[in-house]
Motif scaffolding. Structure first.
Motif, PDB file in Angstrom:
ATOM      1  N   PHE A  74      25.265  18.902  22.368  1.00 51.10           N
ATOM      2  CA  PHE A  74      24.940  19.904  23.388  1.00 51.10           C
ATOM      3  C   PHE A  74      25.188  19.356  24.802  1.00 51.10           C
ATOM      4  N   GLN A  75      26.288  18.651  24.958  1.00 54.45           N
ATOM      5  CA  GLN A  75      26.706  18.079  26.240  1.00 54.45           C
ATOM      6  C   GLN A  75      25.748  16.997  26.753  1.00 54.45           C
ATOM      7  N   LYS A  76      24.855  16.560  25.921  1.00 51.43           N
ATOM      8  CA  LYS A  76      23.931  15.477  26.284  1.00 51.43           C
ATOM      9  C   LYS A  76      24.328  14.220  25.519  1.00 51.43           C
ATOM     10  N   THR A  77      24.121  13.075  26.148  1.00 48.42           N
ATOM     11  CA  THR A  77      24.568  11.808  25.579  1.00 48.42           C
ATOM     12  C   THR A  77      23.380  10.982  25.109  1.00 48.42           C
ATOM     13  N   THR A  78      23.483  10.464  23.897  1.00 49.10           N
ATOM     14  CA  THR A  78      22.429   9.611  23.361  1.00 49.10           C
ATOM     15  C   THR A  78      22.415   8.266  24.085  1.00 49.10           C
ATOM     16  N   GLN A  79      21.282   7.598  24.032  1.00 53.01           N
ATOM     17  CA  GLN A  79      21.122   6.283  24.646  1.00 53.01           C
ATOM     18  C   GLN A  79      21.254   5.210  23.568  1.00 53.01           C
ATOM     19  N   LYS A  80      22.402   4.536  23.565  1.00 50.90           N
ATOM     20  CA  LYS A  80      22.722   3.609  22.483  1.00 50.90           C
ATOM     21  C   LYS A  80      21.680   2.518  22.336  1.00 50.90           C
ATOM     22  N   ASN A  81      21.277   1.893  23.415  1.00 52.51           N
ATOM     23  CA  ASN A  81      20.363   0.745  23.336  1.00 52.51           C
ATOM     24  C   ASN A  81      19.025   1.137  22.704  1.00 52.51           C
ATOM     25  N   LEU A  82      18.476   2.281  23.112  1.00 54.61           N
ATOM     26  CA  LEU A  82      17.192   2.708  22.571  1.00 54.61           C
ATOM     27  C   LEU A  82      17.311   3.109  21.105  1.00 54.61           C
ATOM     28  N   ASN A  83      18.401   3.788  20.750  1.00 56.80           N
ATOM     29  CA  ASN A  83      18.584   4.192  19.364  1.00 56.80           C
ATOM     30  C   ASN A  83      18.770   2.992  18.442  1.00 56.80           C
ATOM     31  N   VAL A  84      19.541   2.009  18.897  1.00 55.06           N
ATOM     32  CA  VAL A  84      19.745   0.803  18.089  1.00 55.06           C
ATOM     33  C   VAL A  84      18.442   0.023  17.960  1.00 55.06           C
ATOM     34  N   SER A 123      19.755  13.334  30.155  1.00 53.87           N
ATOM     35  CA  SER A 123      21.112  12.917  30.503  1.00 53.87           C
ATOM     36  C   SER A 123      21.954  14.062  31.054  1.00 53.87           C
ATOM     37  N   ASP A 124      21.601  15.304  30.712  1.00 52.03           N
ATOM     38  CA  ASP A 124      22.357  16.455  31.207  1.00 52.03           C
ATOM     39  C   ASP A 124      21.458  17.687  31.126  1.00 52.03           C
ATOM     40  N   HIS A 125      21.480  18.503  32.166  1.00 55.64           N
ATOM     41  CA  HIS A 125      20.617  19.689  32.214  1.00 55.64           C
ATOM     42  C   HIS A 125      21.425  20.981  32.156  1.00 55.64           C
ATOM     43  N   VAL A 183      14.172  14.516  14.885  1.00 58.44           N
ATOM     44  CA  VAL A 183      14.010  15.446  16.001  1.00 58.44           C
ATOM     45  C   VAL A 183      14.960  16.625  15.791  1.00 58.44           C
ATOM     46  N   GLU A 184      14.486  17.814  16.142  1.00 53.98           N
ATOM     47  CA  GLU A 184      15.307  19.021  16.089  1.00 53.98           C
ATOM     48  C   GLU A 184      15.541  19.524  17.506  1.00 53.98           C
ATOM     49  N   LEU A 185      16.789  19.901  17.778  1.00 52.28           N
ATOM     50  CA  LEU A 185      17.190  20.389  19.091  1.00 52.28           C
ATOM     51  C   LEU A 185      17.750  21.795  18.943  1.00 52.28           C
ATOM     52  N   ALA A 186      17.346  22.677  19.841  1.00 53.01           N
ATOM     53  CA  ALA A 186      17.813  24.050  19.729  1.00 53.01           C
ATOM     54  C   ALA A 186      17.850  24.719  21.096  1.00 53.01           C
ATOM     55  N   PRO A 187      18.990  25.332  21.456  1.00 51.91           N
ATOM     56  CA  PRO A 187      19.014  26.178  22.657  1.00 51.91           C
ATOM     57  C   PRO A 187      18.414  27.544  22.342  1.00 51.91           C
TER      58      PRO A 187
END
Length: 205
Positions: free
Chosen positions: A80-90, A153-155, A13-17
């Motif tokens: 980018f001030q957003k937090t990953t979801q550990k359980n889903l990523n694992v 997780s953050d807007h 996935v690519e993320l960009a402001p």
């Protein structure tokens, strides 16, 4: 090859402001996969003028990559001030690894079937390939849910996100594994399905 390439790379996935979010000269983009994430500083002058967000990540720029700490200290990553979801990523990573394991087992069964001429190994090989394809597609779905949870997780920083070429590799690999498993299962049948569906006609008739 497609599965290993997709699972091993970090372009899921690519993320960009917005490209002018930081300043008018440089902008920041990020991309990550199952194992690590990267941030990259790009020059705004290199970006397509019609593109509103920073990117794509393939443009030249200064990159900084770090492995996720999900599997060591259990920490979530912040991008980018957003937090990953550990359980889903694992969960996505474990499904991908188990898919690779089943794919290797299927390849071993096929090798033994060809070298020893034992048709019995075609059936477990087909089951391994089909399950491997299903698991790798499930890994994609879980990863997509983790991306959606990450974005929610953050807007504070609005981000444009898009799935990248590693996901395409994994998706194609899942489809090939399922089709290959079904074909091997047809080869393992004690009779030809074509002869059963289209019975042979005598030449006299």
């Amino acid at each position: 090859v497609l599965t290993v390439l997709g699972v091993g790379t970090e372009f899921w996935v690519e993320l960009a402001p917005a490209k002018n979010f930081y300043n008018n000269q440089t902008c920041l983009t990020a991309h990550y996969g199952l194992w690590k994430g990267c941030t990259k500083t790009l020059w705004v002058a290199d970006i397509d003028p019609d593109r509103e967000s920073c990117g794509p990540a393939e443009l030249p720029g200064e990159s900084n990559c770090t492995f996720f700490k999900f599997f060591t200290t259990g920490e979530n990553a912040v991008i980018f001030q957003k937090t990953t979801q550990k359980n889903l990523n694992v969960a996505a990573a474990m499904l991908a690894l188990f898919s690779l394991f089943l794919m290797v087992m299927g390849a071993i069964c096929i090798t033994m079937s060809l070298s020893k001429e034992i048709l019995f190994f075609l059936k477990p090989a087909s089951v391994c390939f089909v399950l491997s394809g299903v698991l790798v597609l499930l890994s994609l779905m879980v990863f997509h849910q983790s991306v959606l949870a990450f974005l929610a997780s953050d807007h504070t920083v609005p981000l444009h996100h898009e799935l990248s070429w590693s996901v395409s590799c994994v998706g194609c690999a899942g489809a090939v594994l399922i089709v290959g498993g079904v074909l091997f299962l047809l080869l393992a049948l004690p009779y030809s399905p074509w002869q059963r569906c289209l019975p042979h006609k005598d030449s006299s008739s």
